[in-house]
Write an enzyme that holds these catalytic residues in place. Structure first.
Site, PDB file in Angstrom:
ATOM      1  N   ASN A   1      -5.234   2.577 -13.252  1.00 54.46           N
ATOM      2  CA  ASN A   1      -4.309   1.559 -12.746  1.00 54.46           C
ATOM      3  C   ASN A   1      -2.893   2.113 -12.815  1.00 54.46           C
ATOM      4  O   ASN A   1      -2.573   2.890 -13.710  1.00 54.46           O
ATOM      5  CB  ASN A   1      -4.421   0.302 -13.625  1.00 54.46           C
TER       6      ASN A   1
ATOM      7  N   GLU B   1       9.707   4.945  -5.962  1.00 57.44           N
ATOM      8  CA  GLU B   1      10.070   6.257  -5.399  1.00 57.44           C
ATOM      9  C   GLU B   1      10.098   7.352  -6.452  1.00 57.44           C
ATOM     10  O   GLU B   1       9.603   8.452  -6.228  1.00 57.44           O
ATOM     11  CB  GLU B   1      11.454   6.177  -4.744  1.00 57.44           C
TER      12      GLU B   1
ATOM     13  N   ASN C   1       1.532   2.991  -2.602  1.00 59.50           N
ATOM     14  CA  ASN C   1       0.838   3.928  -3.508  1.00 59.50           C
ATOM     15  C   ASN C   1      -0.382   4.531  -2.824  1.00 59.50           C
ATOM     16  O   ASN C   1      -0.666   5.716  -2.999  1.00 59.50           O
ATOM     17  CB  ASN C   1       0.460   3.236  -4.819  1.00 59.50           C
TER      18      ASN C   1
ATOM     19  N   HIS D   1       0.971   0.883 -13.327  1.00 56.86           N
ATOM     20  CA  HIS D   1       1.748  -0.282 -13.757  1.00 56.86           C
ATOM     21  C   HIS D   1       3.235   0.081 -13.709  1.00 56.86           C
ATOM     22  O   HIS D   1       3.628   1.141 -14.211  1.00 56.86           O
ATOM     23  CB  HIS D   1       1.332  -0.709 -15.172  1.00 56.86           C
TER      24      HIS D   1
ATOM     25  N   GLY E   1       0.783  -1.227   0.000  1.00 57.54           N
ATOM     26  CA  GLY E   1       0.000   0.000   0.000  1.00 57.54           C
ATOM     27  C   GLY E   1       0.816   1.278   0.000  1.00 57.54           C
ATOM     28  O   GLY E   1       0.344   2.317   0.478  1.00 57.54           O
TER      29      GLY E   1
ATOM     30  N   GLU F   1     -11.148  -3.082 -21.355  1.00 53.84           N
ATOM     31  CA  GLU F   1     -11.285  -4.546 -21.331  1.00 53.84           C
ATOM     32  C   GLU F   1      -9.959  -5.279 -21.547  1.00 53.84           C
ATOM     33  O   GLU F   1      -9.799  -6.405 -21.111  1.00 53.84           O
ATOM     34  CB  GLU F   1     -12.307  -5.025 -22.380  1.00 53.84           C
TER      35      GLU F   1
ATOM     36  N   ARG G   1     -15.316 -17.553  -8.979  1.00 58.19           N
ATOM     37  CA  ARG G   1     -14.979 -16.195  -9.362  1.00 58.19           C
ATOM     38  C   ARG G   1     -16.234 -15.344  -9.622  1.00 58.19           C
ATOM     39  O   ARG G   1     -16.271 -14.155  -9.321  1.00 58.19           O
ATOM     40  CB  ARG G   1     -14.044 -16.231 -10.587  1.00 58.19           C
TER      41      ARG G   1
HETATM   42  C1  GRF Z   1       3.429  -1.342  -7.384  1.00 57.99           C
HETATM   43  O1  GRF Z   1       4.698  -1.553  -7.922  1.00 57.99           O
HETATM   44  C2  GRF Z   1       2.406  -1.276  -8.482  1.00 57.99           C
HETATM   45  O2  GRF Z   1       2.841  -0.600  -9.601  1.00 57.99           O
HETATM   46  C3  GRF Z   1       2.239  -2.733  -8.770  1.00 57.99           C
HETATM   47  O3  GRF Z   1       2.210  -3.336  -7.496  1.00 57.99           O
HETATM   48  C4  GRF Z   1       2.987  -2.565  -6.591  1.00 57.99           C
HETATM   49  C5  GRF Z   1       2.127  -2.200  -5.419  1.00 57.99           C
HETATM   50  O4  GRF Z   1       2.831  -1.596  -4.403  1.00 57.99           O
HETATM   51  N1  GRF Z   1       1.122  -2.986  -9.632  1.00 57.99           N
HETATM   52  P1  GRF Z   1       2.122  -0.944  -3.160  1.00 57.99           P
HETATM   53  O5  GRF Z   1       1.134  -1.960  -2.598  1.00 57.99           O
HETATM   54  O6  GRF Z   1       1.424   0.317  -3.597  1.00 57.99           O
HETATM   55  O7  GRF Z   1       3.209  -0.664  -2.165  1.00 57.99           O
END
Ligand code: GRF
Length: 208
Positions: free
Chosen positions: A108, A178, A14, A110, A12, A148, A66
């Protein structure tokens, strides 16, 4: 005020960058109205609790199949009723029905420069392993709207990060977080919250 729901799976960091961004006034007109984690006992949940954000765990393991998980996930999102859903390290494939209904309202993050090192099988540390295996000198991160396809939606922001000699996947992952992820995700949310961007012909453009 843009009401956002943040979906997480693990650390977490982010999510924390968004919480901190709002607190510092770098993200304006935004309120985190909920957090959904697909895992129990993860640091993300502690971060949400500390910030006073209601958090829910919805694990596919708790459902017979699912389809039932998808139904519960959709019901929860509807209950929270966000304007924007932020997938911040969320490792569960989200229901197609949900993607259709929330078109251009799901983002999202990535950890690569899409279209490199993305798509099926490219998640978490694997993305950085593949980048190192290929020997690229530049990698980075991308924030995009979710459609999608897998990692195929309109790109909102990207930031490059240098690969250095001797990098391990872990070291590279940390640098990408970072230098790129914690910067462009909060900025993208701020841009959306303040109506600075729009999607035209499947591309994100800045409004004049
Ligand atoms: C991040 O590198 C994100 O881009 C990827 O999973 C990681 C999640 O990190 N999809 P965090 O849980 O936000 O620390």
């Amino acid at each position: 005020m843009l009401k956002i729901l943040v979906c997480v799976s693990g650390g977490g960091t982010n999510l924390q960058a968004i919480i901190d961004g709002i607190k510092a006034g770098n993200i304006t007109n935004t309120e985190i109205v909920g957090v959904i984690s697909n895992n129990y006992g993860v640091k993300s949940l502690e971060r949400a609790e500390k910030a006073g954000i209601p958090a829910t765990v919805l694990s596919p393991k708790d459902f017979a199949d699912r389809a039932q998980f998808n139904e519960a996930f959709l019901a929860k999102v509807k209950e929270i009723n966000p304007d924007l859903v932020v997938l911040a390290g969320f490792l569960v494939r989200i229901p197609e029905e949900f993607v259709k209904e929330y078109s251009n309202r799901i983002v999202n993050i990535h950890p690569s420069l899409i279209p490199s090192f993305c798509g099926v099988g490219y998640y978490g540390l694997k993305v950085h392993e593949k980048a190192l295996e290929r020997g690229v000198k530049i990698t980075g991160a991308t924030v995009h709207f979710v459609n999608e396809g897998m990692d195929e939606g309109p790109i909102i922001a990207q930031k490059p990060v240098a690969v250095e000699d001797g990098d391990t996947p872990e070291v590279l992952q940390k640098r990408v977080m970072e230098q790129a992820e914690w910067v462009i995700l909060p900025k993208a949310i701020d841009d959306i919250a303040n109506g600075r961007i729009e999607v035209v012909n499947n591309k994100v453009i800045r409004k004049a």
